[in-house]
Write a protein that holds these residues in place. Structure first.
Motif, PDB file in Angstrom:
ATOM      1  N   ILE B 593      44.784   2.502  43.206  1.00 26.54           N
ATOM      2  CA  ILE B 593      43.558   3.299  43.094  1.00 26.54           C
ATOM      3  C   ILE B 593      42.744   3.237  44.369  1.00 26.54           C
ATOM      4  N   THR B 594      42.876   2.140  45.115  1.00 30.48           N
ATOM      5  CA  THR B 594      42.082   2.039  46.334  1.00 30.48           C
ATOM      6  C   THR B 594      42.524   3.048  47.390  1.00 30.48           C
ATOM      7  N   SER B 595      43.762   3.554  47.256  1.00 30.61           N
ATOM      8  CA  SER B 595      44.191   4.542  48.239  1.00 30.61           C
ATOM      9  C   SER B 595      43.854   5.966  47.802  1.00 30.61           C
ATOM     10  N   ALA B 596      43.389   6.135  46.588  1.00 25.37           N
ATOM     11  CA  ALA B 596      42.979   7.457  46.131  1.00 25.37           C
ATOM     12  C   ALA B 596      41.695   7.856  46.853  1.00 25.37           C
ATOM     13  N   PRO B 597      41.453   9.178  47.002  1.00 21.55           N
ATOM     14  CA  PRO B 597      40.225   9.609  47.682  1.00 21.55           C
ATOM     15  C   PRO B 597      38.977   9.119  46.966  1.00 21.55           C
ATOM     16  N   ALA B 598      37.901   9.004  47.713  1.00 21.33           N
ATOM     17  CA  ALA B 598      36.645   8.472  47.153  1.00 21.33           C
ATOM     18  C   ALA B 598      36.170   9.300  45.960  1.00 21.33           C
ATOM     19  N   ASP B 599      36.316  10.618  46.048  1.00 18.40           N
ATOM     20  CA  ASP B 599      35.867  11.465  44.942  1.00 18.40           C
ATOM     21  C   ASP B 599      36.547  11.080  43.634  1.00 18.40           C
ATOM     22  N   MET B 600      37.853  10.819  43.738  1.00 19.76           N
ATOM     23  CA  MET B 600      38.618  10.478  42.538  1.00 19.76           C
ATOM     24  C   MET B 600      38.134   9.137  41.980  1.00 19.76           C
ATOM     25  N   ARG B 601      37.948   8.185  42.879  1.00 17.16           N
ATOM     26  CA  ARG B 601      37.536   6.854  42.429  1.00 17.16           C
ATOM     27  C   ARG B 601      36.152   6.918  41.790  1.00 17.16           C
ATOM     28  N   PHE B 602      35.289   7.739  42.394  1.00 17.12           N
ATOM     29  CA  PHE B 602      33.942   7.823  41.843  1.00 17.12           C
ATOM     30  C   PHE B 602      33.971   8.447  40.447  1.00 17.12           C
ATOM     31  N   ALA B 603      34.738   9.526  40.317  1.00 22.55           N
ATOM     32  CA  ALA B 603      34.826  10.180  39.007  1.00 22.55           C
ATOM     33  C   ALA B 603      35.377   9.203  37.974  1.00 22.55           C
ATOM     34  N   ALA B 604      36.352   8.398  38.388  1.00 25.94           N
ATOM     35  CA  ALA B 604      36.914   7.416  37.460  1.00 25.94           C
ATOM     36  C   ALA B 604      35.849   6.399  37.047  1.00 25.94           C
ATOM     37  N   ALA B 605      34.994   6.033  38.017  1.00 30.24           N
ATOM     38  CA  ALA B 605      33.929   5.078  37.697  1.00 30.24           C
ATOM     39  C   ALA B 605      32.950   5.690  36.704  1.00 30.24           C
ATOM     40  N   VAL B 606      32.629   6.969  36.903  1.00 24.41           N
ATOM     41  CA  VAL B 606      31.700   7.626  35.979  1.00 24.41           C
ATOM     42  C   VAL B 606      32.327   7.707  34.588  1.00 24.41           C
ATOM     43  N   ALA B 607      33.625   8.033  34.568  1.00 29.79           N
ATOM     44  CA  ALA B 607      34.302   8.115  33.274  1.00 29.79           C
ATOM     45  C   ALA B 607      34.288   6.754  32.582  1.00 29.79           C
ATOM     46  N   ALA B 608      34.549   5.713  33.355  1.00 26.96           N
ATOM     47  CA  ALA B 608      34.555   4.368  32.773  1.00 26.96           C
ATOM     48  C   ALA B 608      33.174   4.004  32.254  1.00 26.96           C
ATOM     49  N   PHE B 609      32.165   4.360  33.035  1.00 29.62           N
ATOM     50  CA  PHE B 609      30.781   4.091  32.645  1.00 29.62           C
ATOM     51  C   PHE B 609      30.443   4.802  31.339  1.00 29.62           C
ATOM     52  N   GLY B 610      30.774   6.080  31.291  1.00 28.73           N
ATOM     53  CA  GLY B 610      30.478   6.865  30.092  1.00 28.73           C
ATOM     54  C   GLY B 610      31.166   6.291  28.877  1.00 28.73           C
ATOM     55  N   GLN B 611      32.429   5.915  29.056  1.00 27.72           N
ATOM     56  CA  GLN B 611      33.183   5.392  27.917  1.00 27.72           C
ATOM     57  C   GLN B 611      32.629   4.053  27.455  1.00 27.72           C
ATOM     58  N   LYS B 612      32.220   3.234  28.422  1.00 24.15           N
ATOM     59  CA  LYS B 612      31.676   1.935  28.041  1.00 24.15           C
ATOM     60  C   LYS B 612      30.345   2.109  27.316  1.00 24.15           C
ATOM     61  N   LEU B 613      29.560   3.058  27.822  1.00 21.76           N
ATOM     62  CA  LEU B 613      28.264   3.334  27.203  1.00 21.76           C
ATOM     63  C   LEU B 613      28.433   3.843  25.773  1.00 21.76           C
ATOM     64  N   LYS B 614      29.479   4.607  25.580  1.00 27.43           N
ATOM     65  CA  LYS B 614      29.763   5.151  24.258  1.00 27.43           C
ATOM     66  C   LYS B 614      30.375   4.107  23.348  1.00 27.43           C
ATOM     67  N   GLY B 615      30.872   3.036  23.932  1.00 25.56           N
ATOM     68  CA  GLY B 615      31.638   2.081  23.148  1.00 25.56           C
ATOM     69  C   GLY B 615      32.984   2.656  22.784  1.00 25.56           C
ATOM     70  N   SER B 616      33.610   3.356  23.728  1.00 23.68           N
ATOM     71  CA  SER B 616      34.904   3.972  23.486  1.00 23.68           C
ATOM     72  C   SER B 616      35.942   2.935  23.090  1.00 23.68           C
ATOM     73  N   VAL B 617      36.805   3.311  22.195  1.00 23.58           N
ATOM     74  CA  VAL B 617      37.844   2.366  21.782  1.00 23.58           C
ATOM     75  C   VAL B 617      38.926   2.239  22.843  1.00 23.58           C
ATOM     76  N   TYR B 618      38.947   3.177  23.780  1.00 26.58           N
ATOM     77  CA  TYR B 618      40.030   3.162  24.764  1.00 26.58           C
ATOM     78  C   TYR B 618      39.665   2.416  26.041  1.00 26.58           C
ATOM     79  N   ALA B 619      38.395   2.368  26.350  1.00 24.64           N
ATOM     80  CA  ALA B 619      38.050   1.798  27.649  1.00 24.64           C
ATOM     81  C   ALA B 619      36.820   0.913  27.572  1.00 24.64           C
ATOM     82  N   GLY B 620      36.608   0.344  26.411  1.00 24.39           N
ATOM     83  CA  GLY B 620      35.357  -0.386  26.209  1.00 24.39           C
ATOM     84  C   GLY B 620      35.281  -1.723  26.921  1.00 24.39           C
ATOM     85  N   ASP B 621      36.401  -2.300  27.341  1.00 20.46           N
ATOM     86  CA  ASP B 621      36.312  -3.678  27.812  1.00 20.46           C
ATOM     87  C   ASP B 621      36.338  -3.843  29.334  1.00 20.46           C
ATOM     88  N   MET B 622      36.144  -2.757  30.050  1.00 24.07           N
ATOM     89  CA  MET B 622      35.996  -2.902  31.503  1.00 24.07           C
ATOM     90  C   MET B 622      34.579  -3.420  31.754  1.00 24.07           C
TER      91      MET B 622
END
Lengths: 182, 660
Positions: B593-622
């Motif tokens: 993931i570190t070699s992916a472009p910054a835009d991709m990494r940032f979007a992934a971070a936002v997705a992770a944030f959103g899922q954690k905030l939601k308490g998603s069952v798929y990505a809640g433990d990051m």
């Protein structure tokens, strides 16, 4: 449902409860609050237009009653008096809300609450409500008391603490403001 | 306009009946009131009878005792005075439940009735005023420092539904630990359309995923405000695609307006799950070069009803439009129509070069004013037709706080009217201001009927973003009804899950049906969609493979393709859709993931944030720290500072709901 349906047949009961509650009877106070909670909530809902605000107001009014009941002198009908307290609570809430405009904007941004959709031309009615709620306080109170609560001008005057003619005048003014809408 | 012309329209006010009161709220209210009543009437508890006792002491002792004893009596009197006061002071600290406090010196209210109205007023004020400082104090201890300017009142009100908490606090006798109190998503008083998270789907069973794009960003603004207010937003308020799409991404732009948008695809490891990968689909709308100055014909339809007379409404609107006017040039035309009780033209079509005249007209607007004339929206469209520019932007911009009293009261009729005008080339955008009675749904549906977008202008900064930075996208639609369909290759991918877009899913057959409406893309807009995919043969698969399923790759599929991306869109003035197809091959895959472009990494971070905030069952433990680090390292240029702001938001969320 206008308030009279609630209050008319049980008026003497209510008077007894009020007397007991004023004397400090806990049981009487609880049943007084329980029997009037729905009335306060319904009124608040019509004024605020959404459920959570109405619940907040209803709770606030219930709590206020604990202190205010001692001041109720029985000269007006209990329901009119309760109306007035409810109206004041709604107004307080709306003033407080105007002060924290920013927060409310945030709340409104994603999902404003909508009125019950099941009614025919609910949408038109909802817009009318929105327009009425945006009226100046006195005009709004007069319009809602007379039309939404189905009270006479005299009863509305009693609640608003003004003369009957003043109520009629507020309604006339409101009609002028709402002219484009009606 | 009324549907029942013969009946007094005001009589319709009786029509709305309140939904039944919530039983829990009712019980809470009654319990709180009972508690208040007990406080009120219990003798001595609040020391309110001390006055009586003193009176009974003095007459008894006077005269019977010699002079010398007066000193001890005075001491006793002082003690009697101080004790209740001391108790009072003690009990008004944060140790006490905040529901009802007696004022410090409060003899029983004289039941001597004065004017009924006044008394109800004053008596009613007393108990509410008292809890305020207490609540404020407690709120302050848990709210993470933010703007700093918050007044005690604001703090108190930032705490949702303070009173219902009281009974539980009373039961425990102490304030709950701050994190436990804040960890639960508080009831904000808002209702959200509930939706379930997109489930994991098996490629063998359902190889095709179809959805409509969504360029809205409201959810992010909402989440941001909630967190800044020290609250965790409710899960339904978190729409991940809107959070991701709030941020501009530097995707490759299309060459010309003929293909209105280009897609960027990447595949990289999932930051929250080592066994899966993220398929990142980025779309960038065509942005006409600055040199090409398409003439614009803009008609502002401005709500000037009395309710607009608040700082965050008409005054903000004026400043926002001033920004927009500065962006326009001589070959643009501006008109202003106002509506309140009735409609009027505040500014006839005027060249944007004549800025002084436009700004003067803007300054002359005042809330509560109304001019006689025809109905607002028709007037606006008349002016738009009058000043219509061929090959340019023709758009009505409706600015309102929710009063859609524009002349047509039936929402459906209004939508039809707007849709019909859309056919003649005049589009509609909606800017929402303020709060209270604003119908988000109405705004969205009107804007969709008018091929425009609905934006909320909640602050000057937001006005800057919508009207200056994204003006192209706000004013100029470059593709409409944009749908995305992804077909996964079962030989390469065993499972997939679309992150977000829950409210935007389409049926598979809708993709090729041009009648099915979908989202619009404005000039320069970026749209991002992320799939979490499980590579075939991975041990991270959640769904067992079919016992009787076939292992054959789909016929015609290239075996080294992960998926096949199809996008359908219509040009703004066309009713026939066009198709763009892109295979997702191993070429776009990144091993790390570190070699992916910054835009991709940032979007992934936002997705992770959103899922954690939601308490998603798929990505809640990051954990928050990992999300923060991912976003921090992917900020890129971030000229407007949006990404830096996001990193701060992660910190806020982390302090509100710490990792366990």
């Amino acid at each position: 449902m206008p308030l009279t349906a609630d209050a008319a047949d049980t008026e003497t009961d209510v008077a007894d409860l009020v007397t007991l509650a004023r004397a400090g009877d806990r049981q009487a106070f609880v049943s007084l609050v329980s029997t009037h909670y729905d009335f306060v909530y319904r009124t608040a809902y019509r004024w605020c237009g959404n459920r959570s605000d109405a619940e907040d107001v209803a709770q606030e009014v219930s709590i206020k009653l604990a202190a205010a009941i001692a001041a109720f002198d029985g000269r007006s009908k209990f329901s009119s008096w309760l109306y007035r307290i409810t109206l004041n609570a709604v107004r307080d809430m709306q003033r407080a809300r105007a002060r924290r405009g920013r927060h409310v904007t945030a709340l409104a941004e994603v999902s404003p609450q909508s009125a019950p959709p099941e009614q025919e031309d609910a949408a038109a009615t909802r817009q009318l409500w929105a327009a009425v709620r945006a009226l100046p306080d006195k005009q709004r109170d007069a319009v809602l008391l007379v039309y939404a609560e189905d009270l006479t001008h005299a009863a509305a005057a009693e609640i608003m603490g003004c003369r009957e003619a003043t109520v009629s005048w507020h309604i006339f003014e409101a009609r002028k403001t709402l002219r484009g809408f009606l | 306009m009324s549907t029942e012309p013969n009946i007094d329209p005001l009589a319709r006010l009786g029509g709305i009946e309140a939904p039944a009161a919530d039983a829990a709220a009712r019980t809470r209210a009654i319990a709180a009131a009972t508690a208040a009543f007990e406080k009120e009437s219990s003798p001595g508890a609040q020391g309110k009878r001390w006055g009586e006792r003193l009176k009974s002491i003095f007459p008894t002792f006077q005269g019977n005792w010699i002079m010398d004893t007066r000193i001890p009596i005075a001491t006793a009197a002082v003690a009697l005075l101080l004790l209740p006061l001391g108790y009072q002071l003690y009990s008004t600290t944060s140790m006490t439940p905040p529901v009802v406090q007696q004022p410090a010196v409060a003899p029983a209210p004289a039941p001597e009735p004065a004017e009924m109205g006044e008394e109800a007023d004053t008596a009613a004020e007393v108990p509410v005023a008292a809890p305020e400082p207490v609540m404020a104090e407690r709120a302050k201890t848990v709210v993470v420092p933010q703007s700093g300017a918050a007044s005690p009142t604001m703090d108190m009100e930032a705490m949702p539904a303070p009173a219902p908490m009281a009974p539980s606090l009373m039961a425990t006798g102490m304030a709950a630990p701050a994190d436990a109190m804040m960890a639960m998503p508080e009831a904000s008083g808002d209702a959200f359309a509930a939706f379930d998270e997109q489930p994991v789907k098996s490629v063998a069973e359902e190889p095709v995923s179809t959805f409509s794009i969504d360029v809205d960003t409201a959810s992010y603004s909402y989440v941001r405000r909630m967190l800044e207010d020290g609250q965790v937003p409710s899960p339904d308020a978190v729409r991940i695609e809107e959070m991701i799409n709030y941020f501009p991404y530097d995707y490759a732009a299309p060459e010309d307006a003929e293909t209105p948008f280009a897609s960027t695809v990447a595949l990289y490891p999932t930051p929250w799950n080592p066994t899966t990968r993220l398929l990142h689909i980025g779309i960038k709308g065509y942005e006409p070069p600055v040199a090409v100055d398409r003439p614009s014909n803009l008609v502002f339809l401005i709500d000037t009803s009395g309710s607009m007379d608040e700082p965050d409404k008409l005054p903000l609107l004026k400043r926002a439009f001033r920004l927009l006017v500065e962006q326009l040039s001589d070959n643009d035309t501006i008109s202003i129509v106002t509506y309140a009780g009735s409609a009027g033209v505040a500014l006839e079509p005027t060249s944007a070069g004549d800025k002084a005249k436009i700004l003067a007209a803007l300054d002359n607007l005042w809330a509560g004013g109304s001019t006689a004339g025809v109905e607002g929206i028709e007037l606006a469209y008349q002016l738009a037709e009058k000043a219509k520019v061929e090959g340019g932007v023709n758009r009505v911009i409706l600015a309102t706080d929710g009063d859609f009293n524009v002349g047509i009261s039936d929402p459906q009729e209004l939508e039809d009217f707007i849709a019909q005008k859309r056919g003649s080339g005049v589009f509609l955008s909606v800017l929402g201001f303020g709060a209270g009675n604003l119908g988000d749904d109405t705004m969205q549906s009107l804007a969709q009927s008018g091929n425009g977008n609905a934006s909320y202008i909640s602050s000057f900064r937001e006005a800057q973003k919508v009207l200056v930075e994204e003006m192209g996208g706000t004013l100029e639609t470059i593709a409409k009804d944009v749908k995305i369909q992804v077909e996964f290759n079962p030989a390469m991918v065993s499972e997939y899950r679309l992150v977000g877009y829950e409210t935007r899913t389409l049926n598979r057959e809708d993709f090729n049906n041009d009648k099915v409406d979908a989202g619009e893309i404005g000039a320069g807009h970026t749209v991002t969609a992320i799939y979490e995919v499980t590579p075939a043969g991975s041990d991270g698969a959640l769904i067992d493979s079919l016992r009787y399923g076939s292992d054959e790759p789909a016929a015609g599929g290239n075996s080294d393709e992960y998926a096949f991306l199809r996008m359908r869109y219509k040009l703004p003035d066309s009713d026939v859709s066009q198709l763009i197809e892109t295979p997702v091959t191993a070429e776009v895959a990144y091993d790390d993931i570190t070699s992916a472009p910054a835009d991709m990494r940032f979007a992934a971070a936002v997705a992770a944030f959103g899922q954690k905030l939601k308490g998603s069952v798929y990505a809640g433990d990051m954990d928050w720290q990992t999300i923060r680090a991912l976003a921090q390292g992917a900020r890129g240029k971030d000229e407007a500072g949006y990404r830096a702001e996001f990193v701060q938001l992660v910190d806020l969320a982390a302090s509100l709901r710490p990792d366990r």
